[in-house]
Design an enzyme around this catalytic site. Structure first.
Site, PDB file in Angstrom:
ATOM      1  N   GLY A   9      35.917   8.033 -13.833  1.00 23.84           N
ATOM      2  CA  GLY A   9      36.220   8.011 -12.554  1.00 23.84           C
ATOM      3  C   GLY A   9      36.705   7.912 -11.705  1.00 23.84           C
ATOM      4  O   GLY A   9      35.903  10.168 -11.529  1.00 23.84           O
ATOM      5  N   ALA A  10      37.135   7.804 -10.721  1.00 21.69           N
ATOM      6  CA  ALA A  10      37.504   8.306  -9.126  1.00 21.69           C
ATOM      7  C   ALA A  10      37.702   9.753  -9.738  1.00 21.69           C
ATOM      8  O   ALA A  10      38.642   9.709  -9.707  1.00 21.69           O
ATOM      9  CB  ALA A  10      38.343   7.672  -8.277  1.00 21.69           C
ATOM     10  N   ALA A  33      22.027  14.289  -1.881  1.00 21.24           N
ATOM     11  CA  ALA A  33      23.600  13.018  -1.801  1.00 21.24           C
ATOM     12  C   ALA A  33      23.251  11.918  -1.093  1.00 21.24           C
ATOM     13  O   ALA A  33      22.212  11.762   0.011  1.00 21.24           O
ATOM     14  CB  ALA A  33      24.753  13.934   0.518  1.00 21.24           C
ATOM     15  N   THR A  34      23.725  11.215  -1.420  1.00 21.97           N
ATOM     16  CA  THR A  34      22.975   9.239  -1.399  1.00 21.97           C
ATOM     17  C   THR A  34      24.422   8.602  -0.404  1.00 21.97           C
ATOM     18  O   THR A  34      23.977   7.311   0.217  1.00 21.97           O
ATOM     19  CB  THR A  34      23.319   8.428  -2.638  1.00 21.97           C
ATOM     20  OG1 THR A  34      24.368   8.679  -3.302  1.00 21.97           O
ATOM     21  CG2 THR A  34      22.179   9.107  -3.986  1.00 21.97           C
ATOM     22  N   HIS A  49      33.247  18.274   0.513  1.00 22.16           N
ATOM     23  CA  HIS A  49      32.367  18.482  -0.682  1.00 22.16           C
ATOM     24  C   HIS A  49      31.324  19.443  -0.154  1.00 22.16           C
ATOM     25  O   HIS A  49      31.274  20.691  -1.075  1.00 22.16           O
ATOM     26  CB  HIS A  49      30.811  17.615  -0.713  1.00 22.16           C
ATOM     27  CG  HIS A  49      31.746  16.606  -1.828  1.00 22.16           C
ATOM     28  ND1 HIS A  49      31.044  16.369  -3.116  1.00 22.16           N
ATOM     29  CD2 HIS A  49      32.985  15.712  -1.872  1.00 22.16           C
ATOM     30  CE1 HIS A  49      31.566  15.593  -4.615  1.00 22.16           C
ATOM     31  NE2 HIS A  49      32.794  15.114  -3.581  1.00 22.16           N
ATOM     32  N   ARG A  52      32.870  23.452  -0.403  1.00 17.60           N
ATOM     33  CA  ARG A  52      34.062  23.857  -1.896  1.00 17.60           C
ATOM     34  C   ARG A  52      31.671  23.905  -2.232  1.00 17.60           C
ATOM     35  O   ARG A  52      32.057  24.931  -3.111  1.00 17.60           O
ATOM     36  CB  ARG A  52      33.642  22.621  -2.827  1.00 17.60           C
ATOM     37  CG  ARG A  52      34.071  22.989  -4.519  1.00 17.60           C
ATOM     38  CD  ARG A  52      34.212  21.897  -5.319  1.00 17.60           C
ATOM     39  NE  ARG A  52      33.401  20.745  -4.607  1.00 17.60           N
ATOM     40  CZ  ARG A  52      33.631  19.609  -5.435  1.00 17.60           C
ATOM     41  NH1 ARG A  52      34.825  18.916  -5.351  1.00 17.60           N
ATOM     42  NH2 ARG A  52      32.396  19.095  -5.621  1.00 17.60           N
ATOM     43  N   ARG A  53      30.989  23.001  -1.890  1.00 13.12           N
ATOM     44  CA  ARG A  53      29.218  23.898  -2.265  1.00 13.12           C
ATOM     45  C   ARG A  53      29.288  25.754  -1.676  1.00 13.12           C
ATOM     46  O   ARG A  53      28.163  26.354  -1.975  1.00 13.12           O
ATOM     47  CB  ARG A  53      28.228  22.385  -1.606  1.00 13.12           C
ATOM     48  CG  ARG A  53      28.779  21.531  -3.359  1.00 13.12           C
ATOM     49  CD  ARG A  53      27.490  20.974  -2.931  1.00 13.12           C
ATOM     50  NE  ARG A  53      26.472  20.410  -1.728  1.00 13.12           N
ATOM     51  CZ  ARG A  53      27.133  19.720  -1.473  1.00 13.12           C
ATOM     52  NH1 ARG A  53      27.763  18.518  -1.113  1.00 13.12           N
ATOM     53  NH2 ARG A  53      26.849  19.230   0.282  1.00 13.12           N
ATOM     54  N   ASP A  82      24.066  12.784  -6.224  1.00 12.60           N
ATOM     55  CA  ASP A  82      25.942  12.676  -6.095  1.00 12.60           C
ATOM     56  C   ASP A  82      25.923  11.578  -4.954  1.00 12.60           C
ATOM     57  O   ASP A  82      25.225  12.000  -4.023  1.00 12.60           O
ATOM     58  CB  ASP A  82      26.480  13.601  -5.877  1.00 12.60           C
ATOM     59  CG  ASP A  82      27.446  13.742  -6.302  1.00 12.60           C
ATOM     60  OD1 ASP A  82      28.240  12.631  -6.670  1.00 12.60           O
ATOM     61  OD2 ASP A  82      29.104  14.594  -6.093  1.00 12.60           O
TER      62      ASP A  82
END
Length: 167
Positions: A9-10, A33-34, A49, A52-53, A82
């Site tokens: 889930g989210a 990345a989409t 994101h 964090r990466r 992702d």
């Protein structure tokens, strides 16, 4: 070569889990990345994101042509897609045949030399949506996930940051 699907889930911890799995393979990981930053809120999510990466990743922004991006990046480190749910939304918005694109992706996964880790949302666990568009999206996402699960070597379901192995 491994094909891994991570669902949940989210805010369940899917992306964090997928990043961990991608970094466990040799070579420099590729983040596919989409998402598109179409508003301020999405811009902030993407920035979080990225932060964090860190800089150890090669990044590719691929809102639609996922099969081509996987072909172009094959032969190196693991690729982390992702996420498939946003990809599906992009396909629907672009009025592309999502079912055909999902079939192409499932077929392409069997030909990859480098690992592919994909994140997707499980959107069918809640209430039945109250409108036809939302029900159509939920149904398409469920069918997409079933198709990709069939092509995956491993499937994990993440709840509250805890992965459960399904396949």
């Amino acid at each position: 070569m491994a094909v891994i699907l991570i669902t949940g889930g989210a805010r369940s911890g899917k992306s964090r889990r997928a990043e961990l799995r991608a970094r466990s393979f040799p070579g420099q990981p590729v983040y596919v990345a989409t998402a598109e930053a179409l508003d301020t809120e999405m811009d902030e999510r993407i920035a979080k994101h990225r932060a964090r990466r860190g800089s150890a990743w090669i990044e590719r922004e691929v809102p639609l042509d996922l099969v081509e991006a996987l072909a172009e990046t094959d032969g190196g480190g693991a690729r982390l897609v992702d996420c498939l749910t946003l990809w599906l939304s992009n396909l629907l918005h672009a009025e592309r045949d999502w079912s055909q694109e999902v079939t192409r992706l499932a077929d392409a996964l069997s030909h990859q030399r480098s690992p592919v880790i994909m994140v997707t949302n499980e959107v069918g666990l809640g209430i039945v949506p109250d409108n036809a568009l939302a029900r159509s999206f939920r149904d398409a996402a469920g069918l997409m996930n079933q198709s990709i699960v069939g092509a995956a070597d491993e499937v994990e379901f993440v709840v509250a940051g805890l992965p459960m192995k399904l396949k």
